[in-house]
Scaffold this motif. Sequence first.
Motif, short mmCIF file in Angstrom:
data_model
loop_
_atom_site.label_atom_id
_atom_site.label_comp_id
_atom_site.label_asym_id
_atom_site.label_seq_id
_atom_site.Cartn_x
_atom_site.Cartn_y
_atom_site.Cartn_z
N LEU A 111 29.47 56.75 26.79
CA LEU A 111 29.38 56.16 28.13
C LEU A 111 29.50 54.65 27.97
N PRO A 112 30.64 54.05 28.34
CA PRO A 112 30.82 52.60 28.11
C PRO A 112 29.86 51.81 28.98
N ASP A 113 29.37 50.70 28.43
CA ASP A 113 28.45 49.83 29.17
C ASP A 113 29.13 48.58 29.69
N ALA A 114 30.37 48.36 29.37
CA ALA A 114 31.11 47.19 29.84
C ALA A 114 32.57 47.59 29.99
N PRO A 115 33.28 46.98 30.96
CA PRO A 115 34.70 47.31 31.13
C PRO A 115 35.52 46.84 29.94
N SER A 116 36.52 47.60 29.62
CA SER A 116 37.42 47.21 28.54
C SER A 116 38.56 46.34 29.03
N SER A 117 38.87 46.41 30.32
CA SER A 117 39.88 45.55 30.93
C SER A 117 39.54 45.40 32.41
N GLY A 173 39.05 54.96 32.18
CA GLY A 173 38.65 55.48 33.46
C GLY A 173 38.20 54.35 34.37
N PRO A 174 38.22 54.59 35.69
CA PRO A 174 37.82 53.52 36.62
C PRO A 174 36.33 53.21 36.60
N SER A 175 35.52 54.09 36.03
CA SER A 175 34.08 53.87 35.95
C SER A 175 33.58 54.44 34.63
N PRO A 176 32.41 54.03 34.19
CA PRO A 176 31.89 54.58 32.92
C PRO A 176 31.75 56.10 32.96
N THR A 211 43.16 42.59 39.06
CA THR A 211 43.14 43.83 38.25
C THR A 211 41.80 44.53 38.38
N PRO A 212 41.79 45.80 38.75
CA PRO A 212 40.51 46.53 38.84
C PRO A 212 39.94 46.75 37.44
N PRO A 213 38.64 46.84 37.33
CA PRO A 213 38.04 47.05 36.00
C PRO A 213 38.36 48.45 35.47
N SER A 214 38.53 48.54 34.17
CA SER A 214 38.79 49.81 33.49
C SER A 214 37.81 49.95 32.33
N PHE A 215 37.25 51.18 32.22
CA PHE A 215 36.26 51.45 31.19
C PHE A 215 36.85 52.45 30.18
N THR A 216 36.51 52.26 28.94
CA THR A 216 37.06 53.09 27.85
C THR A 216 35.93 53.88 27.19
N ALA A 240 47.34 59.48 37.28
CA ALA A 240 46.11 58.68 37.35
C ALA A 240 45.16 58.98 36.20
N PHE A 241 45.39 60.09 35.50
CA PHE A 241 44.48 60.45 34.41
C PHE A 241 44.62 59.53 33.21
N GLY A 242 45.83 59.12 32.93
CA GLY A 242 46.05 58.23 31.80
C GLY A 242 46.41 59.01 30.54
#
Length: 492
Positions: free
Chosen positions: A440-446, A165-168, A73-78, A144-146
């Motif tokens: 700006l998230p600092d860690a992936p949520s999933s 999002g795929p990145s922060p 699973t690719p990382p996802s940021f919230t 892809a936007f979600g």
Amino acid sequence: MTLSFAPPASAKASAVHRLPRLRIPLARSWPSFGRLLRGGSTRDLGRLPRYLVFLLAGLASVWTPILFYLSSTPPSFTSHMSLILPGSGASSSVNLAEIGQASTQTNSAFANNSVSPTETYKRLIAADRVVLEAARQLDVPRTAFGNPQVQLVDQTAFIHVKLNGPSPEEARARTRALLTAFTAEIDRLRADEQETREIGGLDAIHDYRASVARTRDDIAALRNSSGLYSAEQYQRYLQEAEALRARIETQRAEHARVESTVRQLEGRLDVDARTAAHILKLNSDEIYVALMQATAKTSSDLATAQASYGAHHPQVERTQAAHRLAQERMQARAQALIGAGVPLEQSVEGGRGALLADLVRKETERAGLASELGTLETQLAAERARLDALAPDAARLEDLQRDFDVAEAVFASAIARTQSQRTDIYASYPLVQVLEDPTLPDAPSSPSKKLSIAAGGGASILLLVALVMGWVRNAVITSLTRRGSDDAANAA
């Protein structure tokens, strides 16, 4: 596996001693259904391989998907943001000179219990056209936007929005784009509402303007036909007529007073005013006065001659001729001056002359008052006739003026209301403010490693507990069965 054989019950009763049971091993086969339910002895270690196989298979079925999920699973940021709806309303009032008052009032967004603005905005944030607009701004496909996650906090006016999002940076950019699209959509809805209201207001204003124009045309036509320009003008006419009537009454009283004075003077002097005027005019003429004096002298000479001589004496006849000549000259002069015969008065010396002059003056004043009174009465009659003719027009004009004032006031208030409604943009869509900017998230949520490991560990523990329960199930079942038999025996 072994089978046990026991003698019949009848043989068991007659036998002297019990024969030992024979255990004949049989070929192994699948365990019976009862054995599967009851299990085996807890000391039978021969069952352990089967349990190990079950344990390994269960752990593999638990951890294999978890490891595959964590590795593939690719990382996802919230990124999240918070919005707030202020709960207070606003009102304003403007006084317009000679027009009226225009007031606006915006109720609180939470004043109506049947409509929740936070729920409305929650639906609007997740609306497809808002998400499509946000995706278009970032040139990202809609799939892809979600979908944003919108959460409302009970008993508050807060709205929390989350977007992945795929990145922060991409997550924050998507959240910002969603916020921009959301505010733009609110502005569009407000503008559309204002435009719709303004169109309806303009239609009403056109109707009001037409009503004002029709009333103004009716007033102009009535003014042109009647010459009456206002109800106040008719009131002034009434006041002038009343003042004229009062003046006539005063003039009548003055005329009566002067006429009474004239009658008294005429009675005292025993001449009328016209004769008094003639006397004064004749006695003011020097020639007439000289002729009158000459006539008086000849009259005196005639009386002396008649007293001294006979009637046919030449002296008497000469004196009579001179007297007649003097009278004829005096009458001729009087005829030339006043067009009448010889006056009765021969002299106006003393106080009688003043009375005669007063009589003439009062008569002149009376005549002037009478003429003026007649003129005023004629004017009053004409004024009353004009007022009678203007009365219906004045009433009609007053009604039209009242209608015009009402129509103009309604027209002006409609314009003021239309203009003031432009400031009331938060009536249907209340004000919304950004309480927390997109983060700006600092860690992936999933994928969440901690959560996955915790879930795998929990599943593994549950598998171990299930296998332990399966291992000791025979002892548990036996203990429960024995306890039930003892309870039944005690009850019997």
